[in-house]
Design a protein around this motif. Sequence first.
Motif, PDB file in Angstrom:
ATOM      1  N   ILE A 193       3.842 -32.433 -10.909  1.00 52.95           N
ATOM      2  CA  ILE A 193       4.756 -33.505 -10.509  1.00 52.95           C
ATOM      3  C   ILE A 193       4.112 -34.241  -9.336  1.00 52.95           C
ATOM      4  N   VAL A 194       3.758 -35.489  -9.575  1.00 56.41           N
ATOM      5  CA  VAL A 194       3.002 -36.244  -8.586  1.00 56.41           C
ATOM      6  C   VAL A 194       3.953 -37.018  -7.662  1.00 56.41           C
ATOM      7  N   ASP A 195       3.886 -36.706  -6.382  1.00 54.00           N
ATOM      8  CA  ASP A 195       4.572 -37.465  -5.333  1.00 54.00           C
ATOM      9  C   ASP A 195       6.074 -37.621  -5.562  1.00 54.00           C
ATOM     10  N   PRO A 196       6.812 -36.535  -5.768  1.00 52.00           N
ATOM     11  CA  PRO A 196       8.253 -36.667  -6.007  1.00 52.00           C
ATOM     12  C   PRO A 196       9.040 -36.832  -4.708  1.00 52.00           C
ATOM     13  N   TYR A 197       8.682 -37.835  -3.936  1.00 45.45           N
ATOM     14  CA  TYR A 197       9.323 -38.085  -2.646  1.00 45.45           C
ATOM     15  C   TYR A 197      10.554 -38.983  -2.825  1.00 45.45           C
ATOM     16  N   ASN A 198      11.521 -38.813  -1.926  1.00 42.16           N
ATOM     17  CA  ASN A 198      12.659 -39.721  -1.908  1.00 42.16           C
ATOM     18  C   ASN A 198      12.218 -41.174  -1.774  1.00 42.16           C
ATOM     19  N   ASP A 199      11.204 -41.424  -0.979  1.00 45.51           N
ATOM     20  CA  ASP A 199      10.768 -42.815  -0.796  1.00 45.51           C
ATOM     21  C   ASP A 199      10.351 -43.466  -2.106  1.00 45.51           C
ATOM     22  N   PHE A 200       9.898 -42.675  -3.059  1.00 41.91           N
ATOM     23  CA  PHE A 200       9.520 -43.212  -4.373  1.00 41.91           C
ATOM     24  C   PHE A 200      10.704 -43.212  -5.350  1.00 41.91           C
ATOM     25  N   ASP A 220      -7.642 -27.881  -7.785  1.00 38.95           N
ATOM     26  CA  ASP A 220      -8.530 -27.254  -8.774  1.00 38.95           C
ATOM     27  C   ASP A 220      -8.540 -25.732  -8.603  1.00 38.95           C
ATOM     28  N   LEU A 221      -8.651 -25.268  -7.371  1.00 38.86           N
ATOM     29  CA  LEU A 221      -8.622 -23.825  -7.096  1.00 38.86           C
ATOM     30  C   LEU A 221      -7.332 -23.205  -7.600  1.00 38.86           C
ATOM     31  N   MET A 222      -6.204 -23.840  -7.298  1.00 36.65           N
ATOM     32  CA  MET A 222      -4.912 -23.252  -7.662  1.00 36.65           C
ATOM     33  C   MET A 222      -4.741 -23.212  -9.181  1.00 36.65           C
ATOM     34  N   LEU A 223      -5.178 -24.257  -9.858  1.00 38.67           N
ATOM     35  CA  LEU A 223      -5.093 -24.235 -11.319  1.00 38.67           C
ATOM     36  C   LEU A 223      -5.919 -23.069 -11.861  1.00 38.67           C
ATOM     37  N   LYS A 224      -7.115 -22.886 -11.337  1.00 34.92           N
ATOM     38  CA  LYS A 224      -7.955 -21.779 -11.827  1.00 34.92           C
ATOM     39  C   LYS A 224      -7.330 -20.423 -11.523  1.00 34.92           C
ATOM     40  N   GLN A 225      -6.812 -20.265 -10.318  1.00 32.32           N
ATOM     41  CA  GLN A 225      -6.255 -18.961  -9.940  1.00 32.32           C
ATOM     42  C   GLN A 225      -5.012 -18.622 -10.759  1.00 32.32           C
ATOM     43  N   HIS A 226      -4.443 -19.617 -11.440  1.00 29.46           N
ATOM     44  CA  HIS A 226      -3.283 -19.360 -12.280  1.00 29.46           C
ATOM     45  C   HIS A 226      -3.583 -19.546 -13.761  1.00 29.46           C
ATOM     46  N   GLY A 227      -4.869 -19.615 -14.092  1.00 26.13           N
ATOM     47  CA  GLY A 227      -5.274 -19.609 -15.493  1.00 26.13           C
ATOM     48  C   GLY A 227      -4.957 -20.876 -16.262  1.00 26.13           C
ATOM     49  N   ILE A 228      -4.779 -21.979 -15.537  1.00 28.26           N
ATOM     50  CA  ILE A 228      -4.367 -23.234 -16.182  1.00 28.26           C
ATOM     51  C   ILE A 228      -5.566 -23.992 -16.730  1.00 28.26           C
ATOM     52  N   ARG A 229      -5.467 -24.413 -17.984  1.00 25.50           N
ATOM     53  CA  ARG A 229      -6.508 -25.225 -18.605  1.00 25.50           C
ATOM     54  C   ARG A 229      -5.973 -26.578 -19.090  1.00 25.50           C
ATOM     55  N   LYS A 230      -4.666 -26.694 -19.239  1.00 23.83           N
ATOM     56  CA  LYS A 230      -4.067 -27.965 -19.672  1.00 23.83           C
ATOM     57  C   LYS A 230      -3.039 -28.405 -18.651  1.00 23.83           C
ATOM     58  N   ILE A 231      -3.088 -29.700 -18.312  1.00 25.63           N
ATOM     59  CA  ILE A 231      -2.096 -30.198 -17.360  1.00 25.63           C
ATOM     60  C   ILE A 231      -1.287 -31.332 -17.975  1.00 25.63           C
ATOM     61  N   LEU A 232      -0.011 -31.350 -17.595  1.00 24.01           N
ATOM     62  CA  LEU A 232       0.905 -32.434 -17.944  1.00 24.01           C
ATOM     63  C   LEU A 232       1.223 -33.174 -16.656  1.00 24.01           C
ATOM     64  N   LEU A 233       1.164 -34.488 -16.691  1.00 20.13           N
ATOM     65  CA  LEU A 233       1.425 -35.262 -15.482  1.00 20.13           C
ATOM     66  C   LEU A 233       2.699 -36.083 -15.632  1.00 20.13           C
ATOM     67  N   ILE A 234       3.577 -35.992 -14.613  1.00 19.80           N
ATOM     68  CA  ILE A 234       4.737 -36.879 -14.498  1.00 19.80           C
ATOM     69  C   ILE A 234       4.866 -37.301 -13.041  1.00 19.80           C
ATOM     70  N   GLY A 235       5.634 -38.353 -12.792  1.00 20.59           N
ATOM     71  CA  GLY A 235       5.900 -38.783 -11.416  1.00 20.59           C
ATOM     72  C   GLY A 235       5.424 -40.195 -11.142  1.00 20.59           C
ATOM     73  N   MET A 236       4.987 -40.406  -9.910  1.00 20.05           N
ATOM     74  CA  MET A 236       4.649 -41.745  -9.451  1.00 20.05           C
ATOM     75  C   MET A 236       3.213 -41.770  -8.932  1.00 20.05           C
ATOM     76  N   ARG A 237       2.567 -42.759  -9.166  1.00 17.76           N
ATOM     77  CA  ARG A 237       2.714 -44.064  -9.706  1.00 17.76           C
ATOM     78  C   ARG A 237       1.648 -44.240 -10.749  1.00 17.76           C
ATOM     79  N   ALA A 238       2.028 -44.815 -11.881  1.00 15.50           N
ATOM     80  CA  ALA A 238       1.184 -44.786 -13.076  1.00 15.50           C
ATOM     81  C   ALA A 238      -0.284 -45.089 -12.805  1.00 15.50           C
ATOM     82  N   ASN A 239      -0.552 -46.253 -12.228  1.00 17.96           N
ATOM     83  CA  ASN A 239      -1.944 -46.707 -12.153  1.00 17.96           C
ATOM     84  C   ASN A 239      -2.664 -46.294 -10.876  1.00 17.96           C
ATOM     85  N   THR A 240      -1.974 -45.559 -10.002  1.00 18.15           N
ATOM     86  CA  THR A 240      -2.655 -45.086  -8.788  1.00 18.15           C
ATOM     87  C   THR A 240      -2.774 -43.558  -8.837  1.00 18.15           C
TER      88      THR A 240
END
Lengths: 221, 221, 221, 221
Positions: free
Chosen positions: B16-23, B130-150
């Motif tokens: 979840i990218v940048d789930p801040y109230n400001d966004f 990257d470290l955290m994804l590896k330490q938890h065995g993650i190979r696929k990521i799903l992205l949601i949140g803000m802001r599409a092109n940044t």
Amino acid sequence: MTSEARYSPRETALLIVDPYNDFLSEGGKLWPRGREVAERVGLLDHMRTVLAAARGRGCRVFIVPHHRTTPGDYRTWDHLSPSQQRLVANQAFAEGSWGGEWHPDFRPREDEIVIGQHWASSGFANTDLDLMLKQHGIRKILLIGMRANTCVDTTARFAQELGYHVTLVRDAIGSFSWEEMTATFDLNAPLYAHAVLTTDEFVGLMDGEDGEGGGGGGDFR
Amino acid sequence: MTSEARYSPRETALLIVDPYNDFLSEGGKLWPRGREVAERVGLLDHMRTVLAAARGRGCRVFIVPHHRTTPGDYRTWDHLSPSQQRLVANQAFAEGSWGGEWHPDFRPREDEIVIGQHWASSGFANTDLDLMLKQHGIRKILLIGMRANTCVDTTARFAQELGYHVTLVRDAIGSFSWEEMTATFDLNAPLYAHAVLTTDEFVGLMDGEDGEGGGGGGDFR
Amino acid sequence: MTSEARYSPRETALLIVDPYNDFLSEGGKLWPRGREVAERVGLLDHMRTVLAAARGRGCRVFIVPHHRTTPGDYRTWDHLSPSQQRLVANQAFAEGSWGGEWHPDFRPREDEIVIGQHWASSGFANTDLDLMLKQHGIRKILLIGMRANTCVDTTARFAQELGYHVTLVRDAIGSFSWEEMTATFDLNAPLYAHAVLTTDEFVGLMDGEDGEGGGGGGDFR
Amino acid sequence: MTSEARYSPRETALLIVDPYNDFLSEGGKLWPRGREVAERVGLLDHMRTVLAAARGRGCRVFIVPHHRTTPGDYRTWDHLSPSQQRLVANQAFAEGSWGGEWHPDFRPREDEIVIGQHWASSGFANTDLDLMLKQHGIRKILLIGMRANTCVDTTARFAQELGYHVTLVRDAIGSFSWEEMTATFDLNAPLYAHAVLTTDEFVGLMDGEDGEGGGGGGDFR
């Protein structure tokens, strides 16, 4: 502020992204897809002008090349990107082919450095580009070449994230559609790049005494 | 192939990218700029649906946050990006402010990990993602949140370059204009992302028995 | 816990560091400096045994090679490390020379991947090693080859920092002095590596049913 | 060549690694383990001297801190390193504790930057150190602090791989045993570091007019 202060040759490098015949030369595998934009912006002439200006002022020049395709590439990989799937199919930039050679006007001279080949779009990812820029004292990069919204955009985003000052010379960069050009230069790069210039503006900044010649865009500090 | 094989909970993480109230919240500093797109795509509802589906299937959830702004940020830096210059001016996501808190529906639960704050747009650059994804065995990521092109686009590009399988859930991602949405999801992501899905397609892939429920886009292998 | 759980072939890769004739073969430029340690630990035999065991169990094998030296290397660099200065002088692993070829017992088979060449000591820095490990689902790495306190140690430190599970097979790794061996395997690696094994312990862990065969060191979870 | 040319304040930064009370202060959790070496080399006095010299010449100062421990750290991680296992047990550098505060003589001044906390030994891995060095024009780094063969050694190896000029000030760096000191400064660093100096040599290089004062080690170009 003088132009030297803005783009000091000691600290500024020109990065030519993927100057392969397949992208830039009549007869290249991808030239038909890029031709319309190339002709509309005057791509080849502007690339030549920027390269001559950079060399003339003593900026270092680096070639930032995509992986040269071979038939066996990726066959053991888990998940190819759509761009990589397409490369498997069309074998653009094939190792040993004319299409995988440098366009004759953008061949590196002696002491111009060819960076390790990148597997996807970022010239920094999985290559020695960051190391080489540091070993040559580079803090500002200028990007020209192919393709606006893929290798150029991704290399530029990485550069900004890694701490470099990033300039895109928008009429010395090509792509496969005008939508890709406007998405890159009007929508995305203005958010992360430190300057988006035309070739004329860039040459003005390099040559001018007072650094005012380039018009807007070059002075972000 | 079952849906589990496609997005195995053991190997898949929701970012979840940048789930801040400001966004994301009424009253947030940047909410007025993102409101129109958010309402058009049903952003908040789709983010909630994706999060519930991911949690329900046992996928790991990571928060990928932008740097929380303080008045002294960047004052010694050499070259700020235009986005960073704007943050200096508007102090969005200010440290200690309500706008810099998580939107209440996207607060991390215990054992959901908050990644180090990123200074620009990539959740990977200069952080432990990257470290955290590896330490938890993650190979696929799903992205949601803000802001599409940044932040979403740049994080996704980095993920692909670093070797991850990347999926964007396009109606659970917002932006400041429709042009930014189409540039991201119709022009750029289809070149590098392994899947661009709607929330319904994603939920279908997660829940379905035969993995056919999601329609096109989910099966890139 | 079965041995598969400990070193699952699906997730484990063998990395052979710098298996050049100049390091490992009679007549190699650096062989005289490494010979005493190599003979003391049974380096070549143990490397062969580990490679055979890894191949036999279906682990992926990667070659992690140092840059092949050319006379023009580094001439424009700002600051060479002492090791790089020495390489300029002795031209070890020279491009096109026998010394820069793989030792015949450690040539990659088809589908065994040769990683990009590294400029200093880390097989990860400025190369595609991290990408390749991810694209092949690797989470645990075994290191063998040359040289204990330089390329092996630095590659191992990078691997641990990047999130991999790291195992050193200490009698399948050589060096130029016994002090370098003890500094690496008795002082430094025990602080960062997840396992330091002998070849016998490693083979026991790979072959055993109950995973108890290897003695201490293999079970860090 | 003047001393300015060697360590130009504009391009040189002092990195103080892990200056926590737990490492450096009477009563700190790890002070008993480091005391003998600290007293033998005059660690605290030499760290103060180097810091004063660096500040006096206008070098930038960065604090490069280890992660401040909390009870929940690592509990979801797949594989902890031995050092991380020990931190779970001893809770050194605990968040909110006196031991996790800076030693009073090494607190950052205003405009001295505290880098993101590192999870293992490299101050570069998973942090913004590389970005911050670039944004402040730094090309040469000096390392002091704790602990010679872990955080200092690994940070130094990363720095060299990433393209920086690396100097270790050996009597301003401590460790837990004399074997760790000699392994680091006599065996390993001389292979990758551009200079290994004493505090006196460093101060001589910074202060001297002719740059000859430092004796051997400072002039690697």
